[in-house]
Write a protein that holds these residues in place. Structure first.
Motif, short mmCIF file in Angstrom:
data_model
loop_
_atom_site.label_atom_id
_atom_site.label_comp_id
_atom_site.label_asym_id
_atom_site.label_seq_id
_atom_site.Cartn_x
_atom_site.Cartn_y
_atom_site.Cartn_z
N ARG A 1 4.72 -3.25 -3.08
CA ARG A 1 3.95 -3.58 -1.88
C ARG A 1 4.68 -4.62 -1.05
O ARG A 1 4.70 -4.56 0.19
CB ARG A 1 2.56 -4.10 -2.26
CG ARG A 1 1.70 -3.12 -3.03
CD ARG A 1 1.21 -2.01 -2.15
NE ARG A 1 0.24 -1.17 -2.82
CZ ARG A 1 0.41 0.10 -3.16
NH1 ARG A 1 1.58 0.70 -2.89
NH2 ARG A 1 -0.53 0.79 -3.76
N TYR B 1 5.83 2.82 6.10
CA TYR B 1 7.06 2.52 5.36
C TYR B 1 7.86 3.79 5.10
O TYR B 1 9.10 3.80 5.25
CB TYR B 1 6.71 1.83 4.04
CG TYR B 1 7.87 1.68 3.08
CD1 TYR B 1 8.74 0.61 3.16
CD2 TYR B 1 8.06 2.62 2.06
CE1 TYR B 1 9.79 0.47 2.26
CE2 TYR B 1 9.12 2.49 1.17
CZ TYR B 1 9.97 1.42 1.26
OH TYR B 1 11.03 1.29 0.37
N LEU C 1 -0.04 0.36 4.55
CA LEU C 1 1.21 0.46 5.32
C LEU C 1 2.20 1.45 4.73
O LEU C 1 3.24 1.70 5.33
CB LEU C 1 1.87 -0.92 5.41
CG LEU C 1 1.17 -1.96 6.30
CD1 LEU C 1 1.72 -3.34 6.02
CD2 LEU C 1 1.32 -1.61 7.77
N LEU D 1 -0.01 -12.12 5.18
CA LEU D 1 1.25 -11.44 4.84
C LEU D 1 2.46 -12.18 5.43
O LEU D 1 3.48 -12.35 4.76
CB LEU D 1 1.22 -10.00 5.35
CG LEU D 1 0.20 -9.07 4.69
CD1 LEU D 1 0.20 -7.71 5.38
CD2 LEU D 1 0.48 -8.91 3.21
N GLY E 1 -0.58 -3.57 1.89
CA GLY E 1 0.66 -2.88 1.55
C GLY E 1 0.43 -1.40 1.30
O GLY E 1 1.23 -0.55 1.71
N LEU F 1 2.59 -7.06 13.19
CA LEU F 1 1.79 -6.66 12.03
C LEU F 1 0.30 -6.65 12.35
O LEU F 1 -0.43 -5.75 11.91
CB LEU F 1 2.09 -7.60 10.86
CG LEU F 1 1.73 -7.09 9.47
CD1 LEU F 1 2.42 -5.78 9.17
CD2 LEU F 1 2.12 -8.14 8.42
N VAL G 1 6.00 -4.37 3.03
CA VAL G 1 5.74 -5.34 4.10
C VAL G 1 7.05 -5.95 4.61
O VAL G 1 7.28 -6.06 5.82
CB VAL G 1 4.78 -6.45 3.61
CG1 VAL G 1 4.57 -7.49 4.70
CG2 VAL G 1 3.45 -5.84 3.18
#
Length: 412
Positions: A363, A128, A124, A84, A121, A385, A367
Motif C-alpha cells: 500500500r 497505480y 488507489l 498520507l 491505498g 491526492l 501511494v
C-alpha cells in the motif's frame, strides 16, 4: 499565497508645522511583508439530507448519500490525503501524527491512521496499475532497489524487505516512477514486474542499472532488452579507494578522468537525443577510448585481489554497458535519476522505521508511486491526492487515466 492587507495611516493628515495647518497630500507608500502561519485547521463537513414524502402515495424521496473514499468512516478526502502526505512525503510516523492532531483537540489513534492509509491505498490500486502501465511504456527505464524493514510478528522483530524502483528515462519529456514492495532481492521480482500482464507484452527497451547480477537475468530473459551501466557506481569504487587509503594515484586519476565526462554531460543535458549523441561522439568518445587504454595499463600493474584491482575490474568487466550512452543519446550516463527517486524510502527508513506487514508495504508503494510522480510534474502532492481521493469513488474506471499524475487537472 494569500495576503492579508493591513492599512496604516497617520492619525492626522494636516500639516503640524506652526502657522500652516494645510491638508497634506498622499504621495506614496512603503510596503513591508511578514510571513505568518496558521496551524492545520480541522473542520467538519456536515451533510444534511432532506426527506421528502408524498402524503398521497406514501412515498419517500431523499438525495443519495455522497460517496466517500472510506465508506462509513469519519475522514473526508482532505484528512486522508493529509495523513498520507504526512507519512509518505513528510515522513511523519503515525504516533507523531497522533500527537500533532491532539494539539488541535482531535483524537486520531495511530491504529486508526494506519487503517485509513491502508484503505486509501486499496482504493488507489486501480490508479497505480494504470500508472505502472504508463511507466512501462517507456523505451528507456531506470531500475534500482533499496532495503526496508518489515515487521515480523512471529519473531518479535523486523526482517529485511526491498523496494524496487522503476523510472522512465532521465531525458523523458513525461517522467514517472513506480515502486514495487517485495520480500526479497532476487531476480524473480523484477522479472515478474516487467513480464507483462493482461495480454500486455513484456517490457522491451534499454535498462539503465548497476552491475547487480539480477539485472543480467532480467535483460537476457526477453529478446530486445539492452543493458546500460552506471558510471556513478564505477566512480564510487575509486572514491572508496581514496577514502580508505587516501593516497591512491590510480583512484585519483580515475576520478579526474570521470569528472571530465560529467562536465560534458552537464553542458549537453538540455540538448535533444540526436544532438546529445553527436556531442558525446565528438567530445566524450576520444576521452573514453583513452580511459579504456589507461585502465588496461594500470590493471596489468596491480596484483590480483587488491582493492585497486577490484575497482579497475568493476569498470572493465562492465565496459560495454557503461559505454552504451556513446551509441544512444537518450541513455543516461548513470542511474542517479532513480537513486534520487529512492531517497524518500531511505528517509522513511529513519523516520517510520519499518512497514507493518507485506500488505502495508505494498500500500505504501502505491501511494509513494503516485505522489512522487505528481511531484515530478510540479504538482502539490497534497492537492493532487486530495482531489484524486475525492473523485475516485464516482470516477469511471474506463477514464482512470485522467487521474494519472502526468494527465491530472484539478477539478474546478
Amino acid at each position: 499565497m494569500r495576503r492579508i492587507e493591513h492599512r496604516h495611516e497617520p492619525d492626522h493628515t494636516t500639516c503640524a508645522q506652526p502657522g500652516c495647518g494645510q491638508p497634506m497630500v498622499r504621495v506614496g507608500e512603503d510596503i513591508s511583508e511578514r510571513l505568518d502561519v496558521v496551524p492545520a485547521e480541522f473542520f467538519v463537513h456536515r451533510h444534511v439530507y432532506g426527506k421528502w414524502t408524498c402524503r398521497c402515495c406514501q412515498t419517500l424521496t431523499q438525495a443519495p448519500a455522497e460517496p466517500s473514499i472510506i465508506e462509513g468512516g469519519i475522514p473526508a478526502s482532505g484528512l486522508v490525503a493529509h495523513t498520507l502526505i504526512s507519512r509518505f512525503v513528510d515522513h511523519l510516523p503515525y504516533y507523531r501524527q497522533e500527537a500533532i492532531n491532539a494539539r488541535s483537540g482531535v483524537h486520531t489513534p495511530r491504529s486508526t491512521l494506519a487503517q485509513w492509509a491502508g484503505q486509501a491505498g486499496a482504493a488507489l490500486q486501480p490508479l497505480y496499475d494504470a500508472h505502472r502501465h504508463f511507466v512501462l511504456q517507456a523505451r528507456y527505464l531506470h531500475a534500482d532497489e533499496t532495503p526496508v524493514a518489515m515487521l515480523d510478528p512471529g519473531a518479535g522483530k523486523t526482517k529485511r524487505a526491498y523496494v524496487w524502483g522503476y523510472a522512465r528515462g532521465a531525458f523523458d519529456a513525461t517522467p514517472g516512477v513506480v515502486y514495487d514492495f517485495c520480500l526479497g532481492r532476487g531476480a524473480q521480482y523484477p522479472l515478474a514486474f516487467l513480464a507483462g500482464e493482461h495480454e500486455r507484452p513484456p517490457w522491451v527497451g534499454t535498462l539503465i542499472r548497476d552491475e547487480y547480477a539480477a539485472y543480467d537475468q532480467v535483460v537476457r530473459s526477453v529478446p530486445g532488452r539492452l543493458a546500460a551501466g552506471c558510471l556513478a557506481h564505477a566512480r564510487r569504487k575509486f572514491d572508496e579507494l581514496l577514502r580508505d587509503g587516501g593516497k591512491s594515484a590510480v583512484a585519483a586519476e580515475a576520478v579526474t578522468r570521470i569528472a571530465a565526462f560529467y562536465r560534458v554531460e552537464r553542458e549537453i543535458a538540455v540538448l535533444d537525443g540526436d544532438q546529445r549523441l553527436a556531442q558525446r561522439q565528438r567530445r566524450t568518445q576520444p576521452l573514453w577510448e583513452q580511459w579504456h587504454e589507461w585502465l588496461h595499463v594500470e590493471r596489468r600493474r596491480v596484483p590480483d585481489g587488491s582493492a585497486t584491482a577490484r575497482a579497475l575490474d568493476y569498470t572493465l568487466n562492465s565496459w560495454d554497458a557503461l559505454a552504451h550512452h556513446l551509441t544512444d543519446g537518450q541513455v543516461s550516463v548513470d542511474n542517479n535519476h532513480l537513486e534520487n527517486l529512492l531517497r524518500p524510502w531511505a528517509m522513511g527508513r529513519k523516520a517510520w522505521l519499518f512497514a507493518g506487514s507485506e500488505l502495508a508495504g505494498q500500500r505504501a508503494a502505491v501511494v509513494m508511486s503516485l505522489v512522487h510522480s505528481a511531484k515530478l510534474h510540479g504538482h502539490d502532492p497534497h492537492a493532487y491526492l486530495r482531489d484524486v481521493l475525492q473523485r475516485l469513488p464516482t470516477h469511471l474506471n474506463s477514464c482512470i487515466d485522467e487521474l494519472l499524475p502526468h494527465r491530472w487537472q484539478r477539478m474546478a
